[in-house]
Design an enzyme around this catalytic site. Sequence first.
Site, mmCIF file in Angstrom:
data_model
loop_
_atom_site.group_PDB
_atom_site.id
_atom_site.type_symbol
_atom_site.label_atom_id
_atom_site.label_comp_id
_atom_site.label_asym_id
_atom_site.label_seq_id
_atom_site.Cartn_x
_atom_site.Cartn_y
_atom_site.Cartn_z
ATOM 1 N N SER A 1 0.817 -1.217 0.000
ATOM 2 C CA SER A 1 0.000 0.000 0.000
ATOM 3 C C SER A 1 0.845 1.259 0.000
ATOM 4 O O SER A 1 2.008 1.268 0.408
ATOM 5 C CB SER A 1 -0.921 0.007 1.209
ATOM 6 O OG SER A 1 -1.659 -1.181 1.284
HETATM 7 N N1 SAH Z 1 -1.171 -3.956 3.646
HETATM 8 C C1 SAH Z 1 -0.721 -4.731 2.518
HETATM 9 C C2 SAH Z 1 -1.673 -4.516 1.370
HETATM 10 C C3 SAH Z 1 -1.576 -5.482 0.260
HETATM 11 S S1 SAH Z 1 -2.770 -5.178 -1.035
HETATM 12 C C4 SAH Z 1 0.667 -4.269 2.145
HETATM 13 O O1 SAH Z 1 0.934 -3.079 2.327
HETATM 14 O O2 SAH Z 1 1.470 -5.052 1.648
HETATM 15 C C5 SAH Z 1 -4.161 -6.080 -0.465
HETATM 16 C C6 SAH Z 1 -3.999 -7.564 -0.324
HETATM 17 O O3 SAH Z 1 -5.303 -8.117 -0.098
HETATM 18 C C7 SAH Z 1 -3.437 -8.305 -1.535
HETATM 19 O O4 SAH Z 1 -2.258 -8.963 -1.153
HETATM 20 C C8 SAH Z 1 -4.546 -9.309 -1.924
HETATM 21 O O5 SAH Z 1 -4.054 -10.553 -2.349
HETATM 22 C C9 SAH Z 1 -5.309 -9.453 -0.608
HETATM 23 N N2 SAH Z 1 -6.692 -9.907 -0.701
HETATM 24 C C10 SAH Z 1 -7.633 -9.619 -1.635
HETATM 25 N N3 SAH Z 1 -8.796 -10.234 -1.341
HETATM 26 C C11 SAH Z 1 -8.586 -10.924 -0.176
HETATM 27 C C12 SAH Z 1 -9.401 -11.769 0.626
HETATM 28 N N4 SAH Z 1 -10.681 -12.018 0.336
HETATM 29 N N5 SAH Z 1 -8.867 -12.310 1.732
HETATM 30 C C13 SAH Z 1 -7.558 -12.083 2.066
HETATM 31 N N6 SAH Z 1 -6.746 -11.309 1.328
HETATM 32 C C14 SAH Z 1 -7.241 -10.722 0.224
#
Ligand code: SAH
Length: 208
Positions: A57
């Site tokens: 993010s």
């Molecule tokens: N805070 C994290 C954000 C990653 S982006 C960072 O800064 O690295 C959001 C993440 O949500 C992605 O890795 C995606 O694979 C995950 N995601 C999407 N749908 C999801 C679900 N239903 N359950 C768990 N993870 C999910």
Amino acid sequence: MTNEELVEQLIKDGYLKTQLIIDAFKAIDRVRFVPEEQKQFAYKNYPLPIGFGQTISQPLTVAFMLELLEPQPGEKILDIGSGSGWQTGLLAYCVGTEGKVIGIERIPELKEFAEENVGSLETIPQGMIKLLEGDGAKGFEAEAPFDKIIAAAAAHSIPTAWKEQLKVGGKIVAPIDESIHVLERKSQDEFEEKRYFGFSFVPLISEE
Ligand code: SAH
């Protein structure tokens, strides 16, 4: 650019305000959570690719959402869409050794990536963070209720499971489409909602 400079910028722009969250940003360095080829951009204020079509993010979004969440020492927090594990690490710093953070990620390789990343943090004792592979839209019944729930992927509405798994007095901070929603549980069946517009997120992918 350095992490110190990124943090100073986030303070100057008004995103970071709370000392505990500022300290977390200083201790949990973003460079530890990005793939090798992205390390040179780690302190840029934008999302970066972490593989599998996902991103770590944007720092200002994480800062803004954590300020809304108000994580406190001793709390149990559910982090949905833990991705690289950066926000999971920031939360663990805030809740401290008396607290607990559970991260859920649907992509197994990213769950492993996050495990390696948080495992390398000297400031976070082993066992404080639990990372799970699965569909975060269902929450995580086995560890409920939670003081706080935060999500990094956008749904079209707040999943019922999150509301059910939240303590009275607890708070959910989650992206819904292009906005950030804050839901406070005032009583067993009373929720107060606020919205903040103008952000963008990857979608929450779920069968729910
Ligand atoms: N805070 C994290 C954000 C990653 S982006 C960072 O800064 O690295 C959001 C993440 O949500 C992605 O890795 C995606 O694979 C995950 N995601 C999407 N749908 C999801 C679900 N239903 N359950 C768990 N993870 C999910």
